[in-house]
Design a protein around this motif. Structure first.
Motif, PDB file in Angstrom:
ATOM      1  N   PRO A 183       8.242  39.487  32.001  1.00  0.00           N
ATOM      2  CA  PRO A 183       9.610  39.778  32.451  1.00  0.00           C
ATOM      3  C   PRO A 183      10.328  38.558  33.027  1.00  0.00           C
ATOM      4  N   GLN A 184       9.573  37.562  33.458  1.00  0.00           N
ATOM      5  CA  GLN A 184      10.162  36.362  34.059  1.00  0.00           C
ATOM      6  C   GLN A 184      10.442  35.267  33.040  1.00  0.00           C
ATOM      7  N   ALA A 185      10.354  35.573  31.739  1.00  0.00           N
ATOM      8  CA  ALA A 185      10.393  34.536  30.709  1.00  0.00           C
ATOM      9  C   ALA A 185      11.663  33.692  30.763  1.00  0.00           C
ATOM     10  N   ARG A 186      12.820  34.329  30.897  1.00  0.00           N
ATOM     11  CA  ARG A 186      14.067  33.554  30.863  1.00  0.00           C
ATOM     12  C   ARG A 186      14.197  32.644  32.077  1.00  0.00           C
ATOM     13  N   GLN A 187      13.802  33.141  33.252  1.00  0.00           N
ATOM     14  CA  GLN A 187      13.836  32.276  34.430  1.00  0.00           C
ATOM     15  C   GLN A 187      12.837  31.141  34.282  1.00  0.00           C
ATOM     16  N   SER A 188      11.654  31.436  33.749  1.00  0.00           N
ATOM     17  CA  SER A 188      10.657  30.389  33.541  1.00  0.00           C
ATOM     18  C   SER A 188      11.192  29.307  32.614  1.00  0.00           C
ATOM     19  N   GLU A 189      11.863  29.733  31.529  1.00  0.00           N
ATOM     20  CA  GLU A 189      12.413  28.762  30.579  1.00  0.00           C
ATOM     21  C   GLU A 189      13.469  27.883  31.242  1.00  0.00           C
ATOM     22  N   LYS A 190      14.290  28.468  32.110  1.00  0.00           N
ATOM     23  CA  LYS A 190      15.295  27.682  32.830  1.00  0.00           C
ATOM     24  C   LYS A 190      14.633  26.627  33.712  1.00  0.00           C
ATOM     25  N   ASP A 191      13.452  26.956  34.233  1.00  0.00           N
ATOM     26  CA  ASP A 191      12.731  26.031  35.105  1.00  0.00           C
ATOM     27  C   ASP A 191      11.817  25.085  34.328  1.00  0.00           C
TER      28      ASP A 191
END
Length: 364
Positions: A183-191
């Motif tokens: 579920p955190q994939a998009r935030q992880s990609e931003k980071d």
């Protein structure tokens, strides 16, 4: 509470894995450094226990992954890897002296099979969502997130045996070139953290003694950290990264290890074990509990407590690029490996664990 005397033998020069898993799904081929073929990774084409959906979806190649970034920009670099067979076998534990405490206690908490992860860190950044800017694996306390405090931890359930509600956590290791379905994939990609998080093949949470003295009980809610998540961009003085391969426990390196066939990538997260006898935390989260001297002796006014180590192993498919989650500034450098711990053992369990260690027994 089950105490099994002489159940677990942990040699000083080798890894003993306590919780193992067999993960055999095929891995799609993805990016890799050419040099990685020199120290070919273990277990053929096994997928290393990748996290996936309950329907068994396989990881996808980068060509099918809309969250990918260029690995050259992200890191790690070629020189962040080393063939473990070229590392000097010079790791030694301090010699156990008369009066020392030679026992061990293992807390069995699983491998994060329930996929408890987030990018918070309530020790370093309490109340801040995505305060770590990288994803953590958690075992033990099932409630841990950025809003955790002593009361919430005390009320929560746990994945550990014997009612150990402690929280044990560390940054995930990812396999590049496969989709992050968390579920955190998009935030992880931003980071800048991309790829599929790997479930460890084994997790060993080992408390041991002090080579010169008996250990005293850890206070409940003691907070400890080890390593430096910003070691690459900073001075690196607090770095404690230790990487190795199973079967090569006397060879430790600050680089990602390339392991021969049949050997797993391994991380050792080694915590401080000299407590000031008063505080459960400090402003820098380090001053209240520090590392012993090389011979195991604590400084004056500090008392030895059980020495905690996380031993984490991974099945990495042959010739595949893997990397540690981290802050964007750190370029996934292996030297930034780190771990966090809060003791929420019941007092009786901590007392029994300490007695086991001081009596030279091996218990769980």
């Amino acid at each position: 509470m089950r105490i099994n005397h002489l159940l677990v033998i942990v040699p000083a020069m080798a890894f003993t894995t306590i919780v193992t898993g067999n993960h055999s799904a095929s891995a799609a081929r993805g990016p890799a450094f050419g040099a990685m073929t020199v120290g070919a990774h273990e277990h053929g084409d096994r997928d290393g226990g990748h996290r996936g959906k309950a329907d068994g979806r396989k990881g996808r190649d980068r060509d099918d992954d809309d969250h990918g970034k260029d690995d050259d920009d992200l890191g790690p670099k070629r020189n962040d890897f080393v063939d473990i067979r070229g590392v000097r076998p010079d790791f030694r534990r301090p010699r156990l002296r008369d009066g020392g405490s030679g026992g061990t206690f293992i807390s069995r908490c699983g491998r994060n099979e329930n996929e408890h992860y987030n990018s918070d860190n309530f020790i370093a950044a309490p109340g801040v969502r995505n305060g770590a800017q990288h994803l953590h694996d958690y075992v033990g306390n099932e409630s841990t997130d950025g809003d955790s405090d002593d009361e919430s931890l005390k009320r929560a359930d746990t994945t550990c045996e014997n009612g150990d509600k402690s929280t044990y956590y560390w940054p995930v290791l990812r396999l590049r070139g496969q989709r992050d379905d968390t579920p955190q994939a998009r935030q992880s990609e931003k980071d800048g953290n991309v790829g599929r998080p790997l479930t460890p093949a084994s997790v060993t949470l080992r408390f041991s003694g002090n080579p010169r003295d008996d250990v005293r009980e850890m206070p409940r809610f003691l907070r400890m950290i080890t390593g430096d998540a910003k070691a690459k961009s900073g001075d690196g003085e607090k770095a404690r990264a230790q990487w190795t391969c199973t079967g090569f426990g006397d060879r430790r390196t600050e680089k990602y290890p390339l392991c021969p066939p049949g050997s797993r990538v391994a991380r050792v997260l080694d915590f401080p074990s000299c407590w000031d006898g008063e505080n459960t935390d400090s402003a820098d989260h380090r001053s209240h509990v520090v590392f012993p001297k090389r011979d195991g002796k604590c400084d004056d006014d500090f008392k030895p407590i059980p020495h905690l180590e996380y031993l984490l192993t991974y099945d990495i498919p042959r010739n595949r690029l893997f990397a540690l989650d981290g802050f964007p500034s750190e370029k996934h450098s292996p030297i930034t490996d780190h771990g966090d711990f809060v003791n929420v053992m019941p007092d009786g369990l901590m007392r029994r664990a300490t007695d086991c260690i001081n009596n030279g027994q091996n218990c769980s």
